[in-house]
Design an enzyme around this catalytic site. Sequence first.
Site, PDB file in Angstrom:
ATOM      1  N   ASP A  28      47.391  44.641  43.671  1.00 36.97           N
ATOM      2  CA  ASP A  28      45.790  44.083  43.899  1.00 36.97           C
ATOM      3  C   ASP A  28      45.488  44.759  45.245  1.00 36.97           C
ATOM      4  O   ASP A  28      44.737  44.025  45.905  1.00 36.97           O
ATOM      5  CB  ASP A  28      45.804  42.563  44.030  1.00 36.97           C
ATOM      6  CG  ASP A  28      46.321  41.951  42.583  1.00 36.97           C
ATOM      7  OD1 ASP A  28      46.442  42.793  41.620  1.00 36.97           O
ATOM      8  OD2 ASP A  28      46.496  40.810  42.729  1.00 36.97           O
ATOM      9  N   ARG A  32      43.227  44.707  37.146  1.00 35.07           N
ATOM     10  CA  ARG A  32      43.750  43.477  36.025  1.00 35.07           C
ATOM     11  C   ARG A  32      42.537  42.593  36.251  1.00 35.07           C
ATOM     12  O   ARG A  32      41.817  42.550  37.187  1.00 35.07           O
ATOM     13  CB  ARG A  32      44.920  42.945  36.533  1.00 35.07           C
ATOM     14  CG  ARG A  32      44.824  42.125  37.945  1.00 35.07           C
ATOM     15  CD  ARG A  32      46.259  41.601  38.368  1.00 35.07           C
ATOM     16  NE  ARG A  32      46.278  41.009  39.566  1.00 35.07           N
ATOM     17  CZ  ARG A  32      46.127  39.551  39.602  1.00 35.07           C
ATOM     18  NH1 ARG A  32      46.109  38.711  38.476  1.00 35.07           N
ATOM     19  NH2 ARG A  32      46.100  38.900  40.773  1.00 35.07           N
ATOM     20  N   GLN A  76      52.077  38.242  51.341  1.00 33.88           N
ATOM     21  CA  GLN A  76      50.912  39.031  51.266  1.00 33.88           C
ATOM     22  C   GLN A  76      50.098  39.230  52.362  1.00 33.88           C
ATOM     23  O   GLN A  76      50.045  38.351  53.050  1.00 33.88           O
ATOM     24  CB  GLN A  76      50.006  38.928  49.952  1.00 33.88           C
ATOM     25  CG  GLN A  76      49.440  37.324  50.134  1.00 33.88           C
ATOM     26  CD  GLN A  76      50.069  36.526  49.365  1.00 33.88           C
ATOM     27  OE1 GLN A  76      51.154  36.346  49.513  1.00 33.88           O
ATOM     28  NE2 GLN A  76      49.502  35.462  48.913  1.00 33.88           N
ATOM     29  N   ASP A 124      47.625  43.217  48.362  1.00 35.30           N
ATOM     30  CA  ASP A 124      46.368  42.638  49.183  1.00 35.30           C
ATOM     31  C   ASP A 124      45.961  43.561  50.351  1.00 35.30           C
ATOM     32  O   ASP A 124      45.391  43.040  51.244  1.00 35.30           O
ATOM     33  CB  ASP A 124      46.365  41.282  49.252  1.00 35.30           C
ATOM     34  CG  ASP A 124      46.670  40.544  48.195  1.00 35.30           C
ATOM     35  OD1 ASP A 124      46.514  40.856  47.010  1.00 35.30           O
ATOM     36  OD2 ASP A 124      47.045  39.220  48.554  1.00 35.30           O
ATOM     37  N   TRP A 157      41.559  39.558  37.027  1.00 38.68           N
ATOM     38  CA  TRP A 157      42.083  38.657  37.887  1.00 38.68           C
ATOM     39  C   TRP A 157      41.017  37.454  37.750  1.00 38.68           C
ATOM     40  O   TRP A 157      41.544  36.210  37.678  1.00 38.68           O
ATOM     41  CB  TRP A 157      42.036  39.067  39.463  1.00 38.68           C
ATOM     42  CG  TRP A 157      42.163  37.955  40.537  1.00 38.68           C
ATOM     43  CD1 TRP A 157      43.117  37.039  40.622  1.00 38.68           C
ATOM     44  CD2 TRP A 157      41.627  37.919  42.057  1.00 38.68           C
ATOM     45  NE1 TRP A 157      43.191  36.154  41.705  1.00 38.68           N
ATOM     46  CE2 TRP A 157      42.181  36.777  42.474  1.00 38.68           C
ATOM     47  CE3 TRP A 157      40.501  38.756  42.666  1.00 38.68           C
ATOM     48  CZ2 TRP A 157      41.654  36.573  43.862  1.00 38.68           C
ATOM     49  CZ3 TRP A 157      40.264  38.313  43.671  1.00 38.68           C
ATOM     50  CH2 TRP A 157      40.773  37.342  44.349  1.00 38.68           C
TER      51      TRP A 157
END
Length: 380
Positions: free
Chosen positions: A236, A294, A192, A215, A296
């Site tokens: 994300d 979501r 990421q 990310d 997280w």
Amino acid sequence: MFCSNNGIRRSPSSSANIIRLASLLLLAIMFLSGHVVFCDDTTPIPADAGGVNRWFSANVKPVADSKGCLDPALAVAEESPQVIKVRKDGSGDFSKICDAINSIPSENKKRVIIWIGAGEYVEKLKIEYAKPFITFYGSPDAMPTISYSGTAYEYGTVDSASLIVESDYFMAANIIIKNCAPRPDGKRKGAQAVALRISGTKAAFYNVRIIGFQDTLCDDKGVHFYKDCYIEGTVDFIFGRAKSLYLNTELHVLGDTGVTVITAQARDTPTEDCGYSFVHCRITGVGTGAYLGRAWMASPRVIFAYTNMGSVVNPAGWDNNLKPEREKSVYFAEYKCSGPGSNPSERVKYTKQLSEAEVRPFISLGYIQGTKWVLPPPAL
């Protein structure tokens, strides 16, 4: 006839005249001391997308018209801005952006506009906390690119960003910020890669393109404002615990393989004052399974209002991150969205379709106390 508290008797007409005279005197004093500034955080962003720019012009004023509203330190900083030119061909003050940042003294109290010429600047940049009031400006006709290929494996996730901003009152206009590390394939450890981390408060972004995969944008902490931006990613790709208002911004999903999620907002408790509000945005991309957000953390807060959602959006809309207990504490909400990905009948049960009264706190500058610090982009 009536009697005032001090015992002096006056007629109603006499009292009215005194009040009128006092009002006129007050207006005269205000006029002589300068123009009147009205600070209004409550005017909602209109439902009509065509009215967004009119709303912005009416509520986000240049410095000269908003000094009475701005944070005092910001008002002082904007009085005499300095411009530093960065040009790759050596015709500016510097040829590298990092050198321009290093030239700014710590505890700077004046706005410094770093005017970045066209081209790609392969630099890993960090603006530390002690350097507030910095603007990155590029020409809208020749937007410069800041790019680097840092990954979580090398730097840790949040420090992998091509641009890290830890200072307050940052602004960027007409800039491309990119992490050009390869797309994570699920096999490489720490693949990421963040393009931008914004950890300072009271930051504004105009016509900024933020590009990556997993990310992409670490919208870390503080209050932030994004207008006319483009954010691209896979998983994300907007994450963190900032309190941010996104206006007329395109969220572009690169799907087709694996799970795709737009937001991973990181509010821990229902009392924590943070969250993401997307107003008049557009969700585009490839694939059909992208979640809007979501869970997280335990209590994420994400709102989409007046947003056009393409078919890339998963019909369920939201994901509990395999933690069904979080369905009771999340605040996932939508209001009058449109497009093939917006059908409320197929949404998970723990999402909310807001009423007009419920959505109002999330669709004005008041959400981020914007009249104290949001200014239009510079025109150079």
